[in-house]
Every structure is written in structure tokens, then in C-alpha cells.
Design a protein around this motif. Structure first.
Motif, mmCIF file in Angstrom:
data_model
loop_
_atom_site.group_PDB
_atom_site.id
_atom_site.type_symbol
_atom_site.label_atom_id
_atom_site.label_comp_id
_atom_site.label_asym_id
_atom_site.label_seq_id
_atom_site.Cartn_x
_atom_site.Cartn_y
_atom_site.Cartn_z
ATOM 1 N N ARG A 176 0.822 -1.219 0.000
ATOM 2 C CA ARG A 176 0.000 0.000 0.000
ATOM 3 C C ARG A 176 0.853 1.266 0.000
ATOM 4 N N GLY A 178 3.853 1.795 -1.229
ATOM 5 C CA GLY A 178 4.583 2.068 -2.476
ATOM 6 C C GLY A 178 5.883 2.816 -2.252
ATOM 7 N N ILE A 235 8.663 -3.277 -5.805
ATOM 8 C CA ILE A 235 8.427 -1.828 -5.726
ATOM 9 C C ILE A 235 9.741 -1.131 -6.088
ATOM 10 N N GLY A 239 10.133 3.256 -5.961
ATOM 11 C CA GLY A 239 8.989 2.741 -6.718
ATOM 12 C C GLY A 239 9.284 2.434 -8.178
ATOM 13 N N TYR B 184 2.999 6.099 -11.459
ATOM 14 C CA TYR B 184 2.749 5.490 -10.143
ATOM 15 C C TYR B 184 1.369 4.854 -10.027
ATOM 16 N N GLU B 185 0.376 5.474 -10.686
ATOM 17 C CA GLU B 185 -0.961 4.885 -10.636
ATOM 18 C C GLU B 185 -0.942 3.478 -11.214
ATOM 19 N N LYS B 187 1.799 1.595 -11.605
ATOM 20 C CA LYS B 187 2.702 0.772 -10.793
ATOM 21 C C LYS B 187 1.987 0.233 -9.545
ATOM 22 N N MET B 188 1.187 1.106 -8.911
ATOM 23 C CA MET B 188 0.523 0.684 -7.687
ATOM 24 C C MET B 188 -0.516 -0.408 -7.950
ATOM 25 N N LYS B 192 -0.289 -4.114 -6.312
ATOM 26 C CA LYS B 192 -1.436 -4.670 -5.598
ATOM 27 C C LYS B 192 -1.743 -6.088 -6.096
#
Lengths: 302, 208
Positions: A176, A178, A235, A239, B184-185, B187-188, B192
Motif C-alpha cells: 500500500r 509504495g 516496488i 517505486g 505510479y498509478e 505501478k501501484m 497490488k
């Protein structure tokens, strides 16, 4: 009791922690940089290494978030300075280091929005004192960044679901968060009787060096399996993917209540600034941790 | 992953400079970077709202989410000691308006920003890039001079608006570009999904 003054020793100690990355972190990042084949992750690791070297060479803070000071004091019953004096002298040294620009003033009164300007305030530095046998004083210091507090998680599990929830909690907390806690991170995990116990143990576990395993074989296995699993998240540094998401997982536990299974997770950024100093009754001291430090114009691990 | 493209850009940045950039590109900036965190965003927007003139024209410049550690030298000038990025998401609620009203072309911070900012960047031609979180000493090393500081007394050192002259400031990795793509959107979402699989595998390993 003597009038031994430890302020100067603490002053140098705090400065070393603020500007000198611990050996274990430096060598782990360096090794990871050499092995990384994701080009963007590699640029991040390179920037991190450069940052550590500039901080050392120019005696500057490694990160502008110079953290909140956490102290664990083990004071020998026969050490000649009272613990209240030790704390007072440490606090004076902390104010001086802050004033000289090695630490950013980070202590803010939450009710009146006022920054104390010197890194001290109600309950700050946060201090644990433990009396121990002997005549020595050991001080563990961590200046803990704010961003990497973000993934901190507490779960009050039922005992039957304890280990299942432990696995879920650790993976979810890191997934979560990141890039926010500045990965690669060190992850402290603890289980035990109550909320405060596990959060406290998880944070203290971050003091142990990378690669060091818990002496209990079951606990050591938990560390190793969680570490492997976390790095599969990919990650990576800031990131950007790659092999290194977690530098290590540190596990600890207390005995639990028959009805409870508290789970605590705390993380620390790649710039984990921590160290240990041991002081003898005559005031002489030695660092028990090695750091990247400036010696005769060169940065060396000492 | 293939090698990243590398750009060396000078401020003021033009729409043309910015439109070339894509997610994953690495940029080094030379010129002027202006810091603003939470309070400074509020302050700047208030000044614009009141119809007054800002002390500095931000058009074409780089906005930096940063609360630096600075020291005042004996001659009265400032020395930047550490100046890494702060978490950008805190500014998400005001950033779209900020981009529209100031004309900044690049925003540098850490951790990424959200959909509203990405849309504003597409509309007004701007990009978001991250500087390595925590690398405060490296950042300070690339700052050559403090040109000015605004609202220092009112906002305090970390929250004030600092104007830095920088040389080859980077590596900055573009994570939102002018096409509206947001690294990042994506990647996240990927992380998940990985997390679900990893948890399943982990459940098979006995801890007790």
C-alpha cells in the motif's frame, strides 16, 4: 556520583549519526547497485550512494528530514552518572547539533502548531531507559524519518488467525505504501500481548544490522520468508521496480496473552540513521557501530 | 526494461521542451527551481486570488516540493545543507489550480501525484518528476546559490518559498507526462496484484 559531563561525547555521536550512514546499509545498497539491471532503479541506487558519499565528505545531513530522535539507554547500575543527568546532557547536545544545522528542527507542538526549534519538546526525544548490571552506559540512537512512518500498522488478531494475519499485514502495509516510505526499506515486525508492546518492539528491531538473524530459528525463518516475499513485490528504489524493495525484515516478539495476538509493523527508509555508543565509567567512549566517516579527507568505514 | 532516455534542460522551460518528455525519461535541470510545500501553495494562491503580483514570475520554472535545511553564513548569505523532496501527494488538492494559475512547467517531488494533477498537466503542458527520496545531500550539492527567499518570517525555514539556482539537478525521473500518463498509478495497481499472489504463496509456508 561524579561530575562527569558527557555532552561533548553525545554531540559527536549525534553528528556521526546524522552525517554517516551505517556500514551495513552502505554496503547493502552498493551490492544491490552492482547487481541491479533495471536502468531506472539503478539510477536511484546510484543517486543514493552519491548522496551518502556527499553527506560524509561535506559533513552534511544524509536527508533533509533528519527525523525524530529515539533513544534507548542501557545504564549500568554502577555507572557514575545518574540517568536523569545522562538525559539532560544528551538533550543539551541535541540542541547544539540542531542549532549548528546538522539536524532540522522537527519537533512541532500539535496543539499550538509551534516548532520548538531545537528538536526537543513534550516526550521528544522519545526515551527508553533500562537499568542493567555493570558499570557501563550504552546509548542506542535512531533519528527516524517522518515519511517512513506512513506504513506503520497495528492489527489486533485473534490467536487462531495470528500467523495468517501477520503475513497479510506485512505484505499489505508495504504494498500500500509504495514509494512513500523511501524504499528500499527496513521492516520491523513484532507480535505479542498488547498494542504498545508490539509497536515498541517492532521499532526497536530496526536497530539490528542488516543480515543479522534472530537467535530463535522460528523467528529467523519468519524474517527470511517475509524478506523474500517483500522483494517479490518489486516496488524497488523510489517505486521504480527492480530487485530491492526491502533491505531486511527484523522480527521480535513478547509472550502474548492467551486471548491476544497483537501484530505491529514499522518501517524505516533506506536512510536509516542509527548507531550505538558505549561509555565507560571514566568517560571514555567507543562506537559499537561502524559508519561512513571522513578520515584525513577521505570517506572510510570506521 | 530498455535504457532510459536522458535530457538536459534549462529554465525557462518551453511547451516544446516539456512535450518531448515521456514517463520513464531522466531529466537534469539547470536554472531556477522554486520550493513550495503545503503552506506556500496556500500563500501563493491567496496572493494570486487577491489580485496582487507574486514576488517572482513562476512561468516556465520548476516547482520543487521541498523543505530544505539551510544555514545562514557569517556574511549573511544562505547555505543549503540538505534539500531532498517531500511527499507530493499532500499538495494534490491544490496543485491543478496552482499549475493553471502560475504556469510552472515542471513539478519535482517524491512519491507521485494523483489524477487531478495529471489532467491539469495534460491541459496546461507540464510534467511531474521525482528526485530520489532522502537524497538531501546530493540535492544540496546541485544547488549553486540561493537567489532569494520569500515569506521566511511568516512561514519559517522549511515552509518558506526558496528560489534556488541549480546546475544539472537530477536524476529526475518523469512519472506524469503531457499525455496524462501517470506511472505510479499504474505501478501501484501492478504491485497490488502482485501482493495478492505473494500472500497466497506465503500462506503455504508454516511460521508456527
Amino acid at each position: 556520583m561524579t561530575d562527569l559531563n558527557l555532552e561533548k561525547t553525545f554531540y559527536e555521536f549525534i553528528k556521526t549519526i546524522a552525517t554517516g550512514i551505517p556500514e551495513d546499509i552502505y554496503t547493502t545498497i552498493k551490492g544491490a547497485y552492482e547487481k541491479e539491471d533495471n536502468p531506472v532503479a539503478k539510477t536511484q541506487l546510484k543517486a543514493i550512494l552519491e548522496d551518502m558519499e556527499i553527506a560524509c565528505k561535506k559533513k552534511r545531513p544524509i536527508c533533509q528530514d533528519t527525523g525524530t530522535p529515539y533513544l534507548w539507554i542501557e545504564i549500568g547500575e554502577d555507572f557514575p552518572v545518574k540517568s536523569t543527568k545522562v538525559i539532560q546532557q544528551f538533550t543539551n547536545a541535541l540542541r547544539k547539533v540542531t542549532k549548528e544545522g546538522y539536524l532540522r528542527p522537527n519537533a512541532v507542538d500539535p496543539l499550538y502548531f509551534k516548532n520548538s526549534g531545537d528538536n526537543t519538546g513534550r516526550y521528544i526525544p522519545w526515551i527508553h531507559v533500562e537499568p542493567v548490571p555493570g558499570d557501563k552506559l550504552k546509548v542506542y540512537l535512531m533519528t527516524k524519518g517522518g515519511g517512513s512512518e506512513a506504513p506503520s500498522t497495528l492489527v489486533m488478531s485473534t490467536p487462531l488467525k495470528g500467523f495468517e494475519n501477520l503475513k497479510k499485514t506485512v505484505i499489505d502495509a508495504i504494498a500500500r505504501a509504495g514509494a512513500l516510505p523511501c524504499p528500499p526499506v527496513i521492516v520491523g515486525v513484532a507480535i505479542g500481548a498488547g498494542a504498545d508492546i508490539v509497536m515498541s518492539l517492532a521499532k526497536k528491531a530496526l536497530l539490528r544490522p542488516i543480515g543479522d538473524r534472530h537467535p530463535d530459528p522460528k523467528a529467523a525463518k519468519i524474517e527470511e520468508e517475509l524478506l523474500k516475499a517483500l522483494n517479490k513485490l518489486e516496488i524497488g528504489p523510489h517505486g521504480f521496480g527492480g530487485k530491492l524493495t526491502a533491505l531486511d525484515v527484523k522480527f521480535d516478539y513478547s509472550y502474548r496473552h492467551p486471548a491476544t495476538f497483537a501484530i505491529g509493523v514499522v518501517t524505516s527508509c533506506w536512510a536509516t540513521r542509527r548507531g550505538i555508543i558505549e561509555i565507560s565509567p571514566d568517560g571514555s567512549s567507543k562506537m559499537l557501530t561502524r559508519h561512513l566517516r571522513l578520515v584525513d579527507g577521505e570517506c572510510k568505514i570506521i | 526494461m530498455s535504457e532510459a532516455r536522458v535530457f538536459h534542460l534549462k529554465t525557462p522551460l518551453s511547451d516544446e521542451d516539456i512535450s518531448k518528455l515521456r514517463v520513464g525519461d531522466i531529466v537534469y535541470v539547470t536554472g531556477i527551481m522554486v520550493t513550495a510545500r503545503d503552506e506556500a501553495h496556500k500563500k501563493i494562491l491567496e496572493v494570486i486570488e487577491s489580485g496582487e503580483k507574486l514576488p517572482i514570475d513562476l512561468k516556465g520554472l520548476v516547482l520543487y516540493h521541498c523543505g530544505p535545511v539551510v544555514r545562514k553564513k557569517e556574511d549573511g548569505s544562505w547555505e543549503v545543507v540538505a534539500a531532498g523532496p517531500t511527499t507530493s501527494m499532500r499538495m494534490e488538492s491544490v496543485e491543478a489550480e496552482f499549475i493553471e494559475k502560475t504556469g510552472v512547467k515542471m513539478i519535482v517531488g517524491k512519491g507521485g501525484m494523483g489524477q487531478r494533477t495529471a489532467e491539469a498537466m495534460k491541459k496546461h503542458k507540464a510534467v511531474y518528476a521525482v528526485f530520489t527520496g532522502g537524497a538531501g545531500a546530493l540535492a544540496a550539492d546541485r544547488i549553486k546559490r540561493v537567489v532569494d527567499v520569500y515569506w521566511l518570517d511568516e512561514l519559517g525555514i522549511p515552509e518558506a518559498v526558496w528560489v534556488f539556482e541549480v546546475e544539472e539537478f537530477g536524476p529526475l525521473v518523469v512519472t506524469i507526462d503531457t499525455t496524462g500518463k501517470n506511472y505510479y498509478e499504474e505501478k501501484m495497481k501492478e504491485v497490488k496484484m502482485k501482493a495478492e499472489k505473494i500472500k497466497e504463496e506465503l500462506m503455504k509456508i508454516e511460521f508456527e
